[in-house]
Design an enzyme around this catalytic site. Structure first.
Site, short mmCIF file in Angstrom:
data_model
loop_
_atom_site.label_atom_id
_atom_site.label_comp_id
_atom_site.label_asym_id
_atom_site.label_seq_id
_atom_site.Cartn_x
_atom_site.Cartn_y
_atom_site.Cartn_z
N ASP A 4 0.80 -1.22 0.00
CA ASP A 4 0.00 0.00 0.00
C ASP A 4 0.84 1.28 0.00
OD1 ASP A 4 -2.46 -1.31 -0.02
OD2 ASP A 4 -2.51 -1.49 2.16
N GLY B 215 -5.59 -1.04 -2.16
CA GLY B 215 -5.45 0.32 -1.66
C GLY B 215 -6.69 0.71 -0.88
#
Length: 420
Positions: free
Chosen positions: A144, A191
């Site tokens: 991420d 994400g």
């Protein structure tokens, strides 16, 4: 001074390069037998420490450890397991110290994201409180890319490369069929809160007509009217529309478009299915034929297309973690420091865990175009260096060759077990 033992564990979602960090840790420990006698690894992350489920890395050959550098996933097993607050339940932390004492562990290397940094910090604080000497070093890892105090996170560069390549290739496919068939392609990427991975897809678009034509970020509230108008314009202008959407996209009220209602072990909302949701809204509103795909585990397991920069950084932070410990540092994390953009140059620095634990680095607003649908030149400068270079694994009969460790268990020293 008598050498002490070390403990290493992997935490959270794995990556294409987390084993490169493990390789860096193990190889560096082996170079300092006068300080580190044995490096134990925890089976399935911190759970391995709690359950006293350790493996002896001495039983692995130098060749096997070297092969970790090109092997994806977590060689020792990972876990999504968040320790409760010490004030609410001190038993877990006391158990960790008990296990560490039983195996004379003086170095704790924890490879993970923000929650793992928090665990590492708390172990350090508790050990100090109890008078047990241990040096806790966090090793950064997360696809991420949302850890603060580091230019980027090992694991991200390879996911970024995979997503950029995938949307470029899918764009060529859709463009070739758009005249009589599919008009819209939607690629869903990871994400939850930060749009770094989605932004990386934008690297594929070197010209306005290139895929992706639209990127949907968690940082920008989804507006269906504006979005559909943009899709329509793209199809009319280029013949098709390729879209990258982050799983964490929210509506104006802040609700995830893809929230399923469940929670993971860290208490995060479970997400999935934003691509078919977006595609169906396009079908309803515009009537275009569509296809969608979810990159899911493929994006974080794709070692065959890993970024060379990412591999080198992952190894470097593992190596640096051991070196920092041997220099006497505690409750810190080796961090990647950007030296220049063009060419991309970096070095290893150090960050205090109090500045890292439970904090998220969001995609800056000036990395997103004013209309909210693509990346800016500033984002492109930041991202482009992270996907540079190829570091292919060895192939045999057309398939990549990865290593599976023996993971020989260590004899338990404690009579009392532990219930998670």
């Amino acid at each position: 001074m008598k050498p002490r033992n070390a403990f290493y564990a992997q935490s959270g979602g794995v990556t294409a390069v987390i084993n490169a960090s493990a390789c860096g840790v193990i190889e560096t420990c082996r170079k300092h037998p006068q300080r580190i006698a044995t490096l134990y690894a925890g089976r399935h992350g911190i759970v391995g420490a709690l359950m006293e489920d350790l493996v002896d890395t001495r039983r692995e050959s130098a060749a096997a450890i070297r092969a970790l550098r090109h092997t994806p996933s977590g060689a020792f097993g990972s876990a999504r397991y968040k320790l409760r607050k010490f004030e609410d339940d001190p038993t877990q932390y006391l158990r960790l110290i008990e296990v560490f004492k039983a195996h004379d562990i003086g170095y704790f290397f924890y490879n993970g994201g923000g929650d793992s940094a928090d665990t590492c910090l708390k172990v350090s604080q508790l050990a100090e409180r109890l008078g047990y000497p241990i040096q806790a070093i966090h090793i950064p890892k997360t696809v991420d890319n949302d850890l603060p105090m580091t230019d980027c996170c090992p694991g991200f560069g390879s996911v970024a490369k995979y997503v950029a390549v995938s949307i470029r290739e899918a764009g060529f496919d859709v463009a070739s069929m758009a005249k009589t068939s599919t008009k819209v392609f939607v690629l869903e990427v990871m994400g939850r809160h930060a749009g770094w991975i989605a932004a990386a897809g934008g690297l594929a678009a070197e010209q306005a007509a290139d895929a992706p034509h639209i990127i949907l970020f968690p940082e920008i509230a989804f507006d269906e009217d504006r979005f559909c108008a943009r899709v329509k314009r793209s199809v009319e202008k280029y013949g098709y529309c390729a879209i990258v959407v982050s799983e964490g996209v929210r509506d104006a009220a802040g609700k995830f478009l893809s929230e399923t209602g469940g929670r993971d072990a860290f208490g995060h909302a479970q997400l999935g299915g934003v691509a078919p949701f977006i595609a169906q809204r396009i079908k309803v509103r515009l009537g275009y034929k569509y296809h969608w795909a979810v990159a899911d585990y493929l994006q974080r397991a794709a070692r065959h297309i890993a970024s060379k920069v990412d591999v080198e950084q992952a190894y470097a932070v593992g190596k640096a973690a051991v070196e920092l410990a041997l220099k006497g540092h505690n409750a810190v994390m080796p961090a990647i420091v950007r030296v220049s953009d063009r060419p991309y140059r970096w070095k290893i620095g150090m960050a205090d865990l109090e500045s890292v634990a439970n904090k998220e680095k969001m995609l800056p607003r000036d990395y997103i175009t004013a209309d909210g649908f693509h990346i800016t030149a500033k984002a492109r400068r930041y991202l482009s260096g992270l996907i540079r270079g190829e570091d292919y694994p060895p192939y045999k009969d057309g398939l990549p060759q990865y290593v599976v460790l023996k993971n020989v268990p260590v004899k338990k020293q404690l009579k009392k077990g532990f219930v998670l």
